[in-house]
Design an enzyme around this catalytic site. Structure first.
Site, PDB file in Angstrom:
ATOM      1  N   HIS A 276       9.608 -27.097  11.670  1.00 46.00           N
ATOM      2  CA  HIS A 276      10.531 -28.035  11.004  1.00 46.00           C
ATOM      3  C   HIS A 276      11.893 -27.918  11.718  1.00 46.00           C
ATOM      4  O   HIS A 276      12.865 -27.434  11.149  1.00 46.00           O
ATOM      5  CB  HIS A 276      10.644 -27.679   9.514  1.00 46.00           C
TER       6      HIS A 276
ATOM      7  N   ARG B 255      22.193 -31.793   6.515  1.00 47.28           N
ATOM      8  CA  ARG B 255      21.087 -32.525   7.148  1.00 47.28           C
ATOM      9  C   ARG B 255      21.583 -33.869   7.691  1.00 47.28           C
ATOM     10  O   ARG B 255      21.131 -34.338   8.736  1.00 47.28           O
ATOM     11  CB  ARG B 255      19.934 -32.755   6.144  1.00 47.28           C
TER      12      ARG B 255
ATOM     13  N   ARG C  62       6.906 -37.380  10.466  1.00 50.26           N
ATOM     14  CA  ARG C  62       6.551 -36.226   9.623  1.00 50.26           C
ATOM     15  C   ARG C  62       5.057 -36.310   9.398  1.00 50.26           C
ATOM     16  O   ARG C  62       4.559 -37.293   8.833  1.00 50.26           O
ATOM     17  CB  ARG C  62       7.303 -36.272   8.287  1.00 50.26           C
TER      18      ARG C  62
ATOM     19  N   GLN D 200      15.423 -29.171  10.286  1.00 50.87           N
ATOM     20  CA  GLN D 200      16.034 -28.351   9.235  1.00 50.87           C
ATOM     21  C   GLN D 200      16.838 -27.202   9.837  1.00 50.87           C
ATOM     22  O   GLN D 200      17.889 -26.823   9.328  1.00 50.87           O
ATOM     23  CB  GLN D 200      14.943 -27.805   8.305  1.00 50.87           C
TER      24      GLN D 200
ATOM     25  N   ASP E 261      11.366 -20.163   1.396  1.00 45.28           N
ATOM     26  CA  ASP E 261      10.855 -21.528   1.259  1.00 45.28           C
ATOM     27  C   ASP E 261       9.754 -21.473   0.207  1.00 45.28           C
ATOM     28  O   ASP E 261       9.331 -20.381  -0.220  1.00 45.28           O
ATOM     29  CB  ASP E 261      10.320 -21.998   2.632  1.00 45.28           C
TER      30      ASP E 261
ATOM     31  N   CYS F 182      15.573 -24.481   2.445  1.00 47.52           N
ATOM     32  CA  CYS F 182      15.551 -25.850   2.985  1.00 47.52           C
ATOM     33  C   CYS F 182      15.422 -26.894   1.893  1.00 47.52           C
ATOM     34  O   CYS F 182      15.779 -28.044   2.090  1.00 47.52           O
ATOM     35  CB  CYS F 182      14.436 -25.993   4.014  1.00 47.52           C
TER      36      CYS F 182
HETATM   37  N1  NVA Z   1       7.398 -25.590   4.138  1.00 48.03           N
HETATM   38  C1  NVA Z   1       7.682 -26.794   3.372  1.00 48.03           C
HETATM   39  C2  NVA Z   1       8.974 -27.395   3.812  1.00 48.03           C
HETATM   40  C3  NVA Z   1       9.392 -28.621   3.049  1.00 48.03           C
HETATM   41  C4  NVA Z   1      10.680 -29.215   3.554  1.00 48.03           C
HETATM   42  C5  NVA Z   1       6.531 -27.770   3.536  1.00 48.03           C
HETATM   43  O1  NVA Z   1       6.013 -27.919   4.659  1.00 48.03           O
HETATM   44  O2  NVA Z   1       6.136 -28.379   2.539  1.00 48.03           O
HETATM   45  N1   CP Z   2      14.127 -29.905   3.643  1.00 47.82           N
HETATM   46  C1   CP Z   2      13.471 -31.065   3.791  1.00 47.82           C
HETATM   47  O1   CP Z   2      12.965 -31.400   4.865  1.00 47.82           O
HETATM   48  O2   CP Z   2      13.467 -31.821   2.684  1.00 47.82           O
HETATM   49  P1   CP Z   2      12.571 -33.122   2.463  1.00 47.82           P
HETATM   50  O3   CP Z   2      11.145 -32.674   2.394  1.00 47.82           O
HETATM   51  O4   CP Z   2      13.064 -33.673   1.151  1.00 47.82           O
HETATM   52  O5   CP Z   2      12.778 -34.074   3.592  1.00 47.82           O
END
Ligand code: NVA
Ligand code: CP
Length: 304
Positions: A131, A288, A104, A134, A220, A260
């Protein structure tokens, strides 16, 4: 055999996507009867996190454990990445020790660079652009509720044209559903993704038009990880993009709401919706785990 990666959904084809969804549903049933086969004993997953996570970390770590393998958590701060080790060098080292690497991170380029320097599959656990993990859980959830014919459905994306939105565009291309997107000006999805994979996408000026007669309404956070400096400005710009009862009432009577998570209640989503009969967000979050198991199986089985 060439190493397969999961850098974005475009790394898999339609039948592979459908197989992962079905395997996830199967793993869920097996887990509910305590019968998950430990087919991946001695397999190891390294998980690099340069951004926060709850669901992604816990789902992959638990998935590896349930499948008989092991997961190793590496935060940026506690690894040598923080002290300047190149991601390419990290990839060469880790891939000599583990069977899968999940990352990540901030940029999609870093994911591509890691993949170029890894002899084992790389999983994109979220980046600025996508992502994909997800979306596996989202499509599993929608399949469980609406059935297998996802191409018959209309989904509405409301809010920021972010990493989740771009992955919905990729999913709409692979699975054939209609995707209606409404974002404020200046916050549109990635233009290359839209141009290359957006054949089933309709851009709507107003959130209400996107939600009209939708089977699935999703959103989101308005401020993704990394965009925190813009938070106050975004709250003003996105104000009319909240998913609330007024917006949800435009969708079909049996429409579901997905997010998500984490959610910022009172911003992109009203409590009245996330806690309502429309909401399938807890099922989505729990999935998930099962979609991670199915993805691990897919990638490890391919390489054997
Ligand atoms: N769009 C959000 C998703 C978190 C799971 C982010 O990138 O922070
Ligand atoms: N939806 C998701 O990826 O959650 P986290 O950021 O908690 O991993």
């Amino acid at each position: 055999m060439k190493t397969r990666h999961f850098r974005s959904l475009i790394d898999i084809n339609t039948s592979e996507f459908n197989k992962i969804i079905q395997d996830a549903i199967t793993y869920k049933a097996l887990d509910n009867s305590n019968n998950v086969p430990t087919d991946f004993t001695n397999k190891t997953l390294a998980m690099i996190f340069k951004k926060n996570s709850t669901r992604t970390r816990v789902s992959f770590e638990t998935a590896m454990f349930k499948l008989g393998g092991h997961a190793i958590f590496l935060s940026e701060d506690s690894s040598q990445l923080k002290r300047g080790e190149e991601i390419s060098d990290t990839g060469k080292v880790l891939s000599g020790m583990v069977d899968l690497i999940m990352i990540r991170t901030n940029t999609h380029n870093e994911i591509k660079k890691l993949a170029e320097n890894s002899s084992v599959p790389i999983i994109n656990g979220l980046c600025n652009l996508f992502h994909p993990c997800q979306l596996l859980a989202d499509m599993q959830t929608i399949t469980e509720i609406k059935g297998n014919n996802l191409s018959d459905l209309t989904m509405a994306w409301i809010g920021d044209g972010n990493n989740m939105c771009n992955s919905y565009i990729n999913a709409s291309k692979l699975l054939g559903f209609k995707l209606k997107i409404s974002t404020p000006h200046g916050y549109e999805p990635d233009s290359y993704t839209l141009e290359k994979f957006g054949e089933n996408v309709e851009i709507c000026e107003l959130p209400g038009s996107a939600a009209e007669q939708a089977d699935v309404v999703t959103t989101d956070v308005w401020t993704s990880m990394g965009d925190e400096k813009e938070d106050e400005e975004r709250k003003k710009i996105f104000k009319s993009y909240q998913v609330n009862m007024n917006l949800m009432s435009k969708a079909k009577d049996d429409a579901i709401f997905l997010h998500c998570l984490p959610a910022h209640r009172g911003e992109e989503i009203d409590d009245m919706i996330i806690d309502s009969k429309y909401s399938s967000v807890w099922q989505q979050a729990h999935n998930r785990l099962y979609s991670s198991m199915a993805l691990i199986k897919f990638l490890l089985t391919l390489q054997d």
